[in-house]
Write an enzyme that holds these catalytic residues in place. Structure first.
Site, PDB file in Angstrom:
ATOM      1  CB  SER A  10      -0.947  -0.009   1.202  1.00 25.83           C
ATOM      2  OG  SER A  10      -0.226  -0.133   2.416  1.00 25.83           O
ATOM      3  CB  ALA A 140      -0.661   3.762   1.929  1.00 29.94           C
ATOM      4  CE  LYS A 191       4.850   4.422  13.390  1.00 28.47           C
ATOM      5  NZ  LYS A 191       3.925   3.708  12.494  1.00 28.47           N
ATOM      6  CG  ASP A 244       4.214   7.703  12.491  1.00 29.58           C
ATOM      7  OD1 ASP A 244       3.101   7.386  12.072  1.00 29.58           O
ATOM      8  OD2 ASP A 244       5.272   7.215  12.050  1.00 29.58           O
ATOM      9  CB  SER A 254      -3.309   1.662  12.876  1.00 30.18           C
ATOM     10  OG  SER A 254      -2.253   1.093  13.620  1.00 30.18           O
ATOM     11  NE  ARG A 255      -0.381  -2.739   6.677  1.00 33.86           N
ATOM     12  CZ  ARG A 255       0.589  -2.865   5.786  1.00 33.86           C
ATOM     13  NH1 ARG A 255       1.679  -3.546   6.104  1.00 33.86           N
ATOM     14  NH2 ARG A 255       0.481  -2.321   4.597  1.00 33.86           N
ATOM     15  CG  ASN A 256       1.821  -1.874  14.177  1.00 32.15           C
ATOM     16  OD1 ASN A 256       2.577  -2.772  14.494  1.00 32.15           O
ATOM     17  ND2 ASN A 256       2.029  -1.132  13.093  1.00 32.15           N
ATOM     18  CB  VAL A 279       4.349  -6.521   7.242  1.00 26.73           C
ATOM     19  CG1 VAL A 279       5.440  -6.258   8.269  1.00 26.73           C
ATOM     20  CG2 VAL A 279       4.849  -7.491   6.170  1.00 26.73           C
TER      21      VAL A 279
END
Length: 338
Positions: A10, A140, A191, A244, A254-256, A279
């Site tokens: 992305s 992205a 972060k 951030d 947010s993937r995290n 990821v």
């Protein structure tokens, strides 16, 4: 100008879109030939960035050598754990004098190096004169839809940072410069640990108070380790730090944060990574930061408890209890990083 973007996820796709919108010709390198053919045919990254039409100036290729032919700048947008591998493969055919802008945010697990240090070990210290780190709150999905975004670029050489600033800046993408390469890289990487923790809080069912406390105290941890490693503490009050941190801890993109939410709901790490399907940089970064904190004797209680949840089977509720029942301390003294 011709540019190469290495990485068809992305972020790489969004950066290729941005450069093409500015009129540059962009070679977008992806790993699989089938993926390159689909991108060129559909003009859309259906897996990672659906709904965004790629300009005709973006040409995808699965040939690393072809992607680097005749370009003046190479933007790396591969996951941090793949950075050394891709750089090692690209360097023998790297265009002479080209700038390198690295958009990855992470630390190398095996060596615990920042990505500029990884770059120096592969390309040589002198090549750092053309190396720039790109960081800041920049999902992205929003950049590729031309939503207003502000980021920061950092380099050992001021002229390189300003060159990258001029290259990337446009009406929807504002770029600041910062000479603190160490701080910018560490802020972008660390972060993600706090975003995992914030997601865990949400998964458990905690409210806004808990998330605000975690983010605030998390920023203190980031700065504490950063200063110990040579960063300027002011960097963590800027886009690569608090900026951030806010977007990664609060955004639906947010993937995290999502990974933390799944863990807070009771899923294992393996189940969580499978559910996210992309990821999750914070997992590896947590391992690295935990080890650095132990070696350097830096207090990072949120990182420690997150590590124990991810890798030692500690329940999220017990981790929260451990944090709340720590010994009394003073906020102002800790903010001073004394």
């Amino acid at each position: 100008m011709r540019a190469a973007v290495l990485g068809g996820g992305s972020w790489g796709t969004a950066l290729a879109y941005l450069l093409a919108r500015k009129g540059y010709r962009v070679n977008l390198w992806v790993r699989r030939k089938e993926e390159a053919e689909e991108l060129n045919r559909c003009r859309e990254n259906l897996r990672y960035l659906p709904g965004v039409c790629l300009p005709e100036k973006v040409v995808a290729t699965a040939s690393l050598e072809d992607s680097l032919q005749g370009v003046e700048v190479v933007i790396c947008a591969v996951p941090s754990h793949a950075f050394r591998e891709v750089l090692r493969a690209a360097w023998p055919v790297f265009p002479s004098g080209a700038y390198v802008i690295n958009g990855a945010k992470g630390l190398e697990l095996e060596t615990r190096l920042r990505l500029s240090q990884v770059f120096a070990t592969e390309a040589g210290e002198e090549a750092l004169e053309r190396y720039v780190a790109l960081s800041g709150p920049s999902h992205a999905e929003e950049v590729a839809r031309e939503q207003p975004t502000a980021v920061v670029v950092a380099s050992h050489r001021w002229e390189a940072a300003e060159w990258a600033q001029e290259l990337l800046m446009c009406s929807f993408f504002r770029v600041y410069t910062n000479p603190d390469l160490v701080g910018v890289e560490l802020g972008g990487a660390l972060k993600n640990i706090i975003a995992l923790g914030t997601g865990i809080c949400e998964g458990i069912g905690f409210g806004d108070n808990a998330k605000a406390a975690l983010m605030t105290r998390g920023l203190t941890e980031i700065a504490r380790l950063g200063v110990r490693l040579g960063a300027n503490p002011l960097t963590f009050t800027g886009l690569a730090g608090v900026g951030d941190l806010i977007v990664t801890c609060t955004s639906r993109h947010s993937r995290n944060r999502r990974a933390g939410w799944e863990i807070g709901k009771g899923k294992s790490l393996q189940e969580t990574l499978a559910a996210v399907g992309m990821v999750v940089e914070g997992v590896r970064t947590t391992k690295v930061a935990y080890t650095l904190a132990q070696e350097l004797k830096v207090k990072m209680p949120i990182t420690v408890e997150t590590y124990r949840v991810l890798f030692e089977g500690l329940s999220p509720l017990e981790a929260a209890r451990n944090l709340m029942l720590r010994a009394r301390t003073r906020e102002i003294e800790e903010i001073g990083y004394c």
